[in-house]
Write an enzyme that holds these catalytic residues in place. Sequence first.
Site, mmCIF file in Angstrom:
data_model
loop_
_atom_site.group_PDB
_atom_site.id
_atom_site.type_symbol
_atom_site.label_atom_id
_atom_site.label_comp_id
_atom_site.label_asym_id
_atom_site.label_seq_id
_atom_site.Cartn_x
_atom_site.Cartn_y
_atom_site.Cartn_z
ATOM 1 N N ASP A 181 0.862 -1.296 -0.118
ATOM 2 C CA ASP A 181 0.030 -0.082 -0.005
ATOM 3 C C ASP A 181 0.729 1.310 -0.017
ATOM 4 O O ASP A 181 0.543 2.288 0.752
ATOM 5 C CB ASP A 181 -0.933 -0.073 1.202
ATOM 6 C CG ASP A 181 -1.890 1.193 1.325
ATOM 7 O OD1 ASP A 181 -2.254 1.595 0.600
ATOM 8 O OD2 ASP A 181 -2.185 1.524 2.386
ATOM 9 N N GLU A 425 3.162 -8.073 6.902
ATOM 10 C CA GLU A 425 1.925 -9.033 6.502
ATOM 11 C C GLU A 425 1.943 -9.870 5.410
ATOM 12 O O GLU A 425 1.372 -9.676 4.344
ATOM 13 C CB GLU A 425 0.860 -7.694 6.363
ATOM 14 C CG GLU A 425 0.448 -6.926 7.548
ATOM 15 C CD GLU A 425 -0.557 -5.992 7.073
ATOM 16 O OE1 GLU A 425 -1.202 -5.895 5.990
ATOM 17 O OE2 GLU A 425 -1.001 -5.502 8.304
ATOM 18 N N TYR A 478 -6.709 -3.415 12.529
ATOM 19 C CA TYR A 478 -7.546 -2.319 12.112
ATOM 20 C C TYR A 478 -8.894 -2.330 12.493
ATOM 21 O O TYR A 478 -9.947 -2.253 11.751
ATOM 22 C CB TYR A 478 -7.167 -2.068 10.535
ATOM 23 C CG TYR A 478 -6.016 -1.224 10.341
ATOM 24 C CD1 TYR A 478 -5.594 0.063 10.410
ATOM 25 C CD2 TYR A 478 -5.055 -2.441 10.157
ATOM 26 C CE1 TYR A 478 -4.436 0.332 10.092
ATOM 27 C CE2 TYR A 478 -3.767 -1.852 9.792
ATOM 28 C CZ TYR A 478 -3.467 -0.592 9.686
ATOM 29 O OH TYR A 478 -2.261 0.084 9.690
ATOM 30 N N GLU A 514 0.936 -1.990 14.128
ATOM 31 C CA GLU A 514 0.086 -1.118 13.315
ATOM 32 C C GLU A 514 -1.230 -0.900 14.036
ATOM 33 O O GLU A 514 -1.647 -1.878 14.512
ATOM 34 C CB GLU A 514 0.183 -1.621 11.922
ATOM 35 C CG GLU A 514 1.154 -1.304 11.069
ATOM 36 C CD GLU A 514 0.933 -1.351 9.634
ATOM 37 O OE1 GLU A 514 -0.072 -1.392 9.048
ATOM 38 O OE2 GLU A 514 1.943 -1.917 8.965
HETATM 39 C C1 BDP Z 1 -1.796 -2.441 6.743
HETATM 40 C C2 BDP Z 1 -0.315 -2.304 5.816
HETATM 41 C C3 BDP Z 1 -0.072 -0.979 5.467
HETATM 42 C C4 BDP Z 1 -1.107 -0.285 4.840
HETATM 43 C C5 BDP Z 1 -2.136 -0.286 5.853
HETATM 44 C C6 BDP Z 1 -3.362 0.552 5.574
HETATM 45 O O1 BDP Z 1 0.854 -3.163 6.611
HETATM 46 O O2 BDP Z 1 1.014 -0.887 4.755
HETATM 47 O O3 BDP Z 1 -0.628 1.060 4.502
HETATM 48 O O4 BDP Z 1 -2.447 -1.569 6.314
HETATM 49 O O5 BDP Z 1 -4.132 0.087 4.765
HETATM 50 O O6 BDP Z 1 -2.238 -3.779 6.555
HETATM 51 O O7 BDP Z 1 -3.427 1.778 5.942
#
Ligand code: BDP
Length: 622
Positions: A181, A425, A478, A514
């Site tokens: 991404d 990932e 997330y 993250e």
């Molecule tokens: C995670 C990835 C990261 C993405 C982020 C996103 O590790 O590189 O930019 O999600 O979607 O899964 O913002």
Amino acid sequence: MLYPRETPSRERKELGGLWSFRADFSPGRDAGFVQRWYRQPLRQTGPVIDMPVPASFNDITQDPSLENYIGWVWYEKEVLLPLRWLQDDLSTRVVLRFGSAHYYSIVWVNGVQVVEHEGGHLPFEADISSIVQGSPGIPCRITVALNNTLTPHTLPPGSIQYMDDKTRYPKNYFVQNIRFDFFNYAGIHRPVVLYTTPSVYIDDITVTTTSSESVAMVQYQVSVVGSTLYSLSLSLRDQEGKVVATGDGPAGELKVLNPNLWWPYLMHENPGYRYSLEVKMQAQANEMLLEDVYTLLVGIRTVHVTSMQFLINGRPFYFHGVNKHEDADIRGKGLDWPLVVKDFNLLRWLGANSFRTSHYPYAEEIMDLCDAYGIVVIDECPGVGIKMLESFGNKSLQHHLVVMEELIRRDKNRPSVVMWSVANEPASELPPAAYYFKTVIAHTKALDPSRPVTFVTDANYALDHGAPYVDVICVNSYFSWYHDPGHLEVIPLQLTTQFDNWYKTYQKPIIQSEYGADSVPGLHSDPPLMFSEEYQKAMLREYHSVFDKKRKEYVIGELIWNFADFMTNQGTTRVLGNKKGIFTRQRQPKSAAFVLRERYWKIANESSCLPPVIKSHTLFLK
Ligand code: BDP
């Protein structure tokens, strides 16, 4: 690989500035090779434009076909070398070095190929003495062919898709597919330099350190190339210039009494302390006495992982930091000093003590500042977007091992680097991931037994085939964004379950590597709705309440996604890139930055990891 520093025996010439540039728009992208553009000045092969180095080429012009160009581009620079570098007495070695060029590079000097390198984020170099030393006074013409095409076996992987339906696409139409991404910026991204060494020279130095309160040991190994008849002497100086230990020979140990340890930012009033290790080599060659000197900055610190803690110098360290990208308007991924320094100022303003080099090794100049300021680094290789089954095969694996060798060779002596991350990932739930990660991690540990190794996962804890081999579990999630979008109320339960599951399964410390939410700066909504600044803040607070419970147990860190907004491929979920930054791409704070700042300073001031004497120190006043 030693960074090219100026020393009494080494000179350095910067080749940054404007280079000639030409993209090969021929259908097969191969005209440059067929017509051998490297044999003559590039301007004689066709139209060239000025291209800044370092920089990505994508955003420099108004030409959309260059922005999204895939294939070979050509760079060229003519440079005059000082006469003293060119004496034909075989005493001087001239080396051409690229900090990085993305992705595949072939380099010629005066039409002679000198080096070929795969990989967009690590340095490579070539000894060009024999080419330039015959012809003093003649400009040295450096030609670079660079290809940004990614395949299932590159790191990161990608694939080219040809669109054969003539009713929908023009002839020869193809696109590059990637599973990561961020925008696949390309170009000569880091400094290009010429430097000299004597023809017998210090090729490499490896340093590891151990310490107790009152005494530290610095183990060293030095390799010399060009002769077997040489002598080596070493002296270690403190920051006042006082010699604190001396040694000789290619391997040994230096004893430092009452050492000043290298401490992370916010863990000590004088973070980032480094000694300088001066290595002096003398050799007899071609009836001459040759002397080479190299000075390496050395931080004395230890790293240990227990089932619940990450210890730096024996004290628990909690990662409160960020994930970054090398990314900016116009420059793309090109090294830019104002941006680099601004970012470090923002990190320290934020009270961040660490970052992960998501998702590739960053410039050596950035790593130098981490060492100097005490910013702790999880050093990640470009193993991002490993999703296709064929990217777990032997060809990919062999390349991954080489990339880890190059990364460790470059960063092994850096005190800021406390852990290697071999991927982000990957599809680690696929069965071949077990052998793949077992092998990559074992190789990494064999190359550097002094640091823990991890990779960053978003797989289900019960299905992840790589996790058994890591020292620290790094997990991305997330909740309320990609899962249950808009439902902030699910975070406490889902995050607690995530931590409990991983810990129950592995009994290893966990970093939330993250978490985040996009926010469009200036977009407000109360109650908080997705993409507003309020939603990003509310998401942070929900995560933080769980972190606060779990950091009393085995959670050893939290790294926000992301430090700043960054460019991605175009798509229906991206509005001029990824907006999960707590700073905008221009490095202005969004509301979330203030939430994080308050939290990070609070954690830093809090205690558990700070020696009492530090707690009250004015350094911690904002
Ligand atoms: C995670 C990835 C990261 C993405 C982020 C996103 O590790 O590189 O930019 O999600 O979607 O899964 O913002």
